[in-house]
Design a protein around this motif. Structure first.
Motif, PDB file in Angstrom:
ATOM      1  N   ASN A 102       0.818  -1.209   0.000  1.00 48.48           N
ATOM      2  CA  ASN A 102       0.000   0.000   0.000  1.00 48.48           C
ATOM      3  C   ASN A 102       0.855   1.265   0.000  1.00 48.48           C
ATOM      4  O   ASN A 102       0.475   2.267  -0.610  1.00 48.48           O
ATOM      5  CB  ASN A 102      -0.979  -0.020   1.172  1.00 48.48           C
ATOM      6  CG  ASN A 102      -2.017  -1.110   1.018  1.00 48.48           C
ATOM      7  OD1 ASN A 102      -2.141  -1.740  -0.033  1.00 48.48           O
ATOM      8  ND2 ASN A 102      -2.766  -1.348   2.070  1.00 48.48           N
ATOM      9  N   ALA A 105       1.791   1.689  -3.563  1.00 48.34           N
ATOM     10  CA  ALA A 105       0.651   2.165  -4.350  1.00 48.34           C
ATOM     11  C   ALA A 105       0.371   3.642  -4.054  1.00 48.34           C
ATOM     12  O   ALA A 105       0.078   4.421  -4.974  1.00 48.34           O
ATOM     13  CB  ALA A 105      -0.585   1.313  -4.051  1.00 48.34           C
ATOM     14  N   MET A 109       0.604   6.697  -6.854  1.00 45.96           N
ATOM     15  CA  MET A 109      -0.427   7.702  -7.115  1.00 45.96           C
ATOM     16  C   MET A 109       0.197   9.099  -7.111  1.00 45.96           C
ATOM     17  O   MET A 109      -0.080   9.904  -8.005  1.00 45.96           O
ATOM     18  CB  MET A 109      -1.548   7.624  -6.065  1.00 45.96           C
ATOM     19  CG  MET A 109      -2.451   6.425  -6.219  1.00 45.96           C
ATOM     20  SD  MET A 109      -3.722   6.338  -4.928  1.00 45.96           S
ATOM     21  CE  MET A 109      -4.762   7.738  -5.367  1.00 45.96           C
ATOM     22  N   GLN A 112       2.162   9.863 -10.175  1.00 45.48           N
ATOM     23  CA  GLN A 112       1.312  10.104 -11.342  1.00 45.48           C
ATOM     24  C   GLN A 112       0.502  11.399 -11.198  1.00 45.48           C
ATOM     25  O   GLN A 112      -0.375  11.683 -12.014  1.00 45.48           O
ATOM     26  CB  GLN A 112       0.382   8.916 -11.556  1.00 45.48           C
ATOM     27  CG  GLN A 112       1.114   7.644 -11.921  1.00 45.48           C
ATOM     28  CD  GLN A 112       0.245   6.408 -11.848  1.00 45.48           C
ATOM     29  OE1 GLN A 112      -0.952   6.477 -11.662  1.00 45.48           O
ATOM     30  NE2 GLN A 112       0.871   5.251 -11.989  1.00 45.48           N
ATOM     31  N   GLU A 114      -1.574  12.190  -8.760  1.00 42.86           N
ATOM     32  CA  GLU A 114      -2.901  11.993  -8.173  1.00 42.86           C
ATOM     33  C   GLU A 114      -2.822  12.201  -6.662  1.00 42.86           C
ATOM     34  O   GLU A 114      -2.117  11.476  -5.966  1.00 42.86           O
ATOM     35  CB  GLU A 114      -3.410  10.586  -8.496  1.00 42.86           C
ATOM     36  CG  GLU A 114      -4.857  10.394  -8.147  1.00 42.86           C
ATOM     37  CD  GLU A 114      -5.423   9.097  -8.720  1.00 42.86           C
ATOM     38  OE1 GLU A 114      -6.651   9.023  -8.822  1.00 42.86           O
ATOM     39  OE2 GLU A 114      -4.654   8.177  -9.063  1.00 42.86           O
ATOM     40  N   PHE A 119      -8.558  12.127  -4.169  1.00 44.48           N
ATOM     41  CA  PHE A 119      -9.060  10.850  -4.666  1.00 44.48           C
ATOM     42  C   PHE A 119     -10.083  10.269  -3.692  1.00 44.48           C
ATOM     43  O   PHE A 119     -11.196   9.898  -4.075  1.00 44.48           O
ATOM     44  CB  PHE A 119      -7.880   9.892  -4.870  1.00 44.48           C
ATOM     45  CG  PHE A 119      -8.260   8.465  -5.097  1.00 44.48           C
ATOM     46  CD1 PHE A 119      -8.806   8.051  -6.307  1.00 44.48           C
ATOM     47  CD2 PHE A 119      -8.052   7.514  -4.108  1.00 44.48           C
ATOM     48  CE1 PHE A 119      -9.146   6.719  -6.514  1.00 44.48           C
ATOM     49  CE2 PHE A 119      -8.379   6.188  -4.304  1.00 44.48           C
ATOM     50  CZ  PHE A 119      -8.934   5.795  -5.512  1.00 44.48           C
ATOM     51  N   ALA A 149     -11.727   0.790  -6.245  1.00 45.22           N
ATOM     52  CA  ALA A 149     -10.786   1.710  -6.897  1.00 45.22           C
ATOM     53  C   ALA A 149      -9.383   1.587  -6.303  1.00 45.22           C
ATOM     54  O   ALA A 149      -8.391   1.653  -7.036  1.00 45.22           O
ATOM     55  CB  ALA A 149     -11.303   3.142  -6.782  1.00 45.22           C
ATOM     56  N   LEU A 150      -9.295   1.404  -4.997  1.00 46.35           N
ATOM     57  CA  LEU A 150      -7.984   1.221  -4.365  1.00 46.35           C
ATOM     58  C   LEU A 150      -7.329  -0.064  -4.853  1.00 46.35           C
ATOM     59  O   LEU A 150      -6.129  -0.086  -5.147  1.00 46.35           O
ATOM     60  CB  LEU A 150      -8.137   1.192  -2.841  1.00 46.35           C
ATOM     61  CG  LEU A 150      -8.419   2.530  -2.164  1.00 46.35           C
ATOM     62  CD1 LEU A 150      -8.895   2.323  -0.725  1.00 46.35           C
ATOM     63  CD2 LEU A 150      -7.195   3.433  -2.198  1.00 46.35           C
ATOM     64  N   LYS A 152      -7.740  -1.511  -7.692  1.00 46.83           N
ATOM     65  CA  LYS A 152      -7.278  -1.290  -9.072  1.00 46.83           C
ATOM     66  C   LYS A 152      -5.950  -0.548  -9.108  1.00 46.83           C
ATOM     67  O   LYS A 152      -5.186  -0.685 -10.053  1.00 46.83           O
ATOM     68  CB  LYS A 152      -8.322  -0.509  -9.870  1.00 46.83           C
ATOM     69  CG  LYS A 152      -9.477  -1.344 -10.323  1.00 46.83           C
ATOM     70  CD  LYS A 152     -10.430  -0.534 -11.190  1.00 46.83           C
ATOM     71  CE  LYS A 152     -11.608  -1.383 -11.628  1.00 46.83           C
ATOM     72  NZ  LYS A 152     -12.582  -0.635 -12.426  1.00 46.83           N
ATOM     73  N   ARG A 153      -5.684   0.244  -8.080  1.00 46.42           N
ATOM     74  CA  ARG A 153      -4.435   0.999  -8.010  1.00 46.42           C
ATOM     75  C   ARG A 153      -3.330   0.224  -7.294  1.00 46.42           C
ATOM     76  O   ARG A 153      -2.273   0.770  -7.022  1.00 46.42           O
ATOM     77  CB  ARG A 153      -4.687   2.341  -7.328  1.00 46.42           C
ATOM     78  CG  ARG A 153      -5.367   3.333  -8.260  1.00 46.42           C
ATOM     79  CD  ARG A 153      -5.814   4.568  -7.519  1.00 46.42           C
ATOM     80  NE  ARG A 153      -6.301   5.578  -8.436  1.00 46.42           N
ATOM     81  CZ  ARG A 153      -7.456   5.531  -9.088  1.00 46.42           C
ATOM     82  NH1 ARG A 153      -8.260   4.490  -8.947  1.00 46.42           N
ATOM     83  NH2 ARG A 153      -7.820   6.505  -9.905  1.00 46.42           N
ATOM     84  N   GLY A 154      -3.594  -1.029  -6.939  1.00 42.10           N
ATOM     85  CA  GLY A 154      -2.564  -1.872  -6.349  1.00 42.10           C
ATOM     86  C   GLY A 154      -2.602  -2.008  -4.841  1.00 42.10           C
ATOM     87  O   GLY A 154      -1.732  -2.653  -4.259  1.00 42.10           O
TER      88      GLY A 154
END
Length: 183
Positions: A102, A105, A109, A112, A114, A119, A149-150, A152-154
């Motif tokens: 986490n 991840a 984010m 990138q 984000e 979010f 969604a989390l 999907k972001r790893g």
């Protein structure tokens, strides 16, 4: 005549839990790092009582270097072994490994562009969402969507129940009971 302060049932009868309820739980958090720290703690709380985690919170801060994601993301076998030997924290390998994933991840984010806080808050339209006032909900539509969604972001160990509890703790969802003075 004395005034009675009504609190959520879970916060009654324990001074530490009462203080946590009155001063922290459900207070909206907009800082990405503070949201991250609470997410780590809620990951470790899964399957346990919050009282256990609250009593060990300072040991967690020390063991996980003040929850600095950059440091945690670099953890390898030696750090996992160190954490597994730390009696001050919950020694659950799956939760330790999830915290490392986490952290990576979370940093991905950021890399990138984000913002973690934006979010998270986007799942409730950028305003605290009111729960039903019963204090008994274990899941929410926002928690279910954010969990997916989390993942999907790893992120891992962020199922809908864990995420809902985290959203309650961070004030994204105001789930104080209807008669609670904090509602």
């Amino acid at each position: 005549m004395t005034d009675t302060i009504h609190r959520c049932r879970w916060a009654q009868g324990d001074a530490r839990m009462q203080a946590y309820h009155d001063e922290e739980w459900g207070v909206p958090i907009r800082d990405s790092r503070a949201l991250w720290e609470k997410m780590v703690l809620d990951t470790f709380q899964a399957g346990l009582s919050w009282r256990t985690i609250l009593n060990k919170r300072e040991a967690f801060r020390a063991a996980f270097e003040d929850f600095e994601p950059e440091r945690i993301a670099a953890y390898g076998p030696a750090e996992i072994a160190r954490l597994m030997g730390d009696a001050g924290i919950v020694r659950a390998r799956a939760k330790i490994e999830a915290t490392i994933r986490n952290a990576r991840a979370f940093l991905a984010m950021q890399e990138q562009g984000e913002d973690f806080s934006r979010f998270v808050w986007s799942f409730v339209g950028d305003a605290p969402q009111k729960g039903d006032g019963t204090g008994s909900a274990a899941r929410s539509a926002a928690g279910d969507a954010l969990s997916a969604a989390l993942k999907k972001r790893g992120f891992s160990f962020v199922g809908p129940v864990v995420v809902h509890a985290w959203l309650q703790a961070t004030g994204v969802i105001n789930d104080h009971e209807a008669t609670c003075f904090r509602r």
